[in-house]
Design an enzyme around this catalytic site. Structure first.
Site, short mmCIF file in Angstrom:
data_model
loop_
_atom_site.label_atom_id
_atom_site.label_comp_id
_atom_site.label_asym_id
_atom_site.label_seq_id
_atom_site.Cartn_x
_atom_site.Cartn_y
_atom_site.Cartn_z
CB ALA A 68 -0.75 0.09 1.07
CB SER A 183 -0.79 -3.97 1.93
OG SER A 183 0.33 -4.21 1.86
CB ALA A 184 -1.14 -8.88 -0.27
CB CYS A 300 4.39 2.58 9.74
SG CYS A 300 3.83 1.23 8.68
#
Length: 348
Positions: A68, A183-184, A300
């Site tokens: 992402a 995002s996977a 993050c």
């Protein structure tokens, strides 16, 4: 046994995704090669692209990325000239967006984390056309933005809407946006693969290379196949997750916890809770020592000592006492019961 309640950070790789990756490693040719082996790899790649679109209910284009964050950077940096005279974001966007938009117009949020629509309208009036970047689900609080209303106002202003759907894709229905990042590894796929969904390629300036010239680099077929397989597993576990979070929240509030944005529409998988008098760091140490993985916000930025920009924008009191609990398809009632028991011990 350890208990994992940090699914908003990343999720375990689903067995179906692992099997798909193994299949992909056997299709080893470069999808851009013109020979038979390359054509077979290309066919598998395009079949996976179609499966991703079908699983998401997306009729536009799909550009595969490393995740992402790269998808957001591609959208922000490569939006076609004339489409983004200014950039508008909310004050609670993910760091991946905030880092890329230091000179953007920031729209405030309410105490429940919802975008201030009057501020958004004012920003749209002063910056037309604009690229508007608004998240679907906040990774720290689980607050779901009213993107139906936001999209309508952005469209009426002749602007472009980019949505960070990292926490929503694969769980909630996609919003009606012009571009969507996902995002996977947030829905049972592998780390290192994601996508930028684009309504029309004309929204982006091509850069050459693969993915029809919109993203350079050989496509990682094993990861793409795994991402498609993970999406196809669906979200029928969300009802159970919602019940577990409701049970968790009721018990914690009964013991004096404060549920952040309790009155807002929130993802059934994410909850943020304040334990008055106990710092987030102290809580994380105690929970980790008890074999329970939780976090103090976005993965993050949770390692940083600075205060959460999300909770600060919402005006949350005692923001240094807040932790995040996020639930996944593997979470059980026994996991929640154990967490509650340890919470009671930590609270004292």
């Amino acid at each position: 046994m350890p208990i994992y309640l940090d699914y908003a950070a990343t999720t375990p790789l689903l067995p179906q995704a692992l099997a798909a990756m193994e299949e992909g490693f056997r299709i080893w040719a470069n999808p851009s090669s013109p020979h038979k082996a390359g054509r077979q790899a290309r066919a598998a790649l395009e079949d996976a692209r179609a499966r991703v679109k079908a699983a998401l209910g997306w009729s536009g284009e799909v550009i595969f990325t490393s995740g992402a964050s790269e998808a957001l950077e591609l959208a922000i940096r490569k939006t076609a000239p004339g489409k983004n005279a200014r950039i508008i974001t909310s004050a609670v966007e993910h760091e991946a967006v905030l880092r890329l938009t230091s000179d953007a117009l920031r729209v405030g949020v309410s105490c429940d984390g919802g975008v201030n629509l009057s501020e958004l309208e004012q920003a749209l009036e002063s910056a037309v056309p604009a690229l508007v970047a608004i998240q679907q689900v906040n990774s720290e609080t689980g607050v779901v933005q009213d993107l139906a209303v936001i999209a309508e106002r952005v469209r009426a202003a002749g602007s472009v809407l980019l949505v960070d759907a990292a926490q929503g894709a694969g769980k909630l229905a996609l919003p009606a946006a012009d571009m969507i990042a996902l995002s996977a590894h947030k829905f049972g796929g592998p780390v290192g693969i994601g996508a930028l969904l684009v309504r029309d390629y004309g929204l982006l300036a091509p850069m050459g290379g693969q993915e029809r010239g919109y993203r350079a680099g050989t496509e990682p077929l094993p990861q793409v196949l795994a991402m498609a397989a993970a999406l196809e597993e669906g979200n029928d576990w969300l009802a159970s997750a919602a019940a577990l979070r409701e049970s968790l929240e009721k018990q914690l509030v009964g013991m004096g916890a404060v549920a952040i944005a309790a009155d807002a529409v929130r993802s059934p998988t994410i909850g943020a809770y304040r334990m008055p008098g106990k710092s987030s760091a102290a809580q994380l140490i105690r929970f980790d020592g008890a074999g329970i993985a939780v976090s103090a916000g976005s993965a993050c930025s949770s390692g940083s000592l600075k205060a959460s920009h999300v909770l600060t924008a919402m005006g949350v009191e005692g923001l240094s006492e807040v932790i995040r609990v996020s639930i996944g398809r593997e979470t059980t009632a026994a996991d929640i019961a154990r967490f509650v028991a340890v919470w009671r011990e930590v609270r004292g």
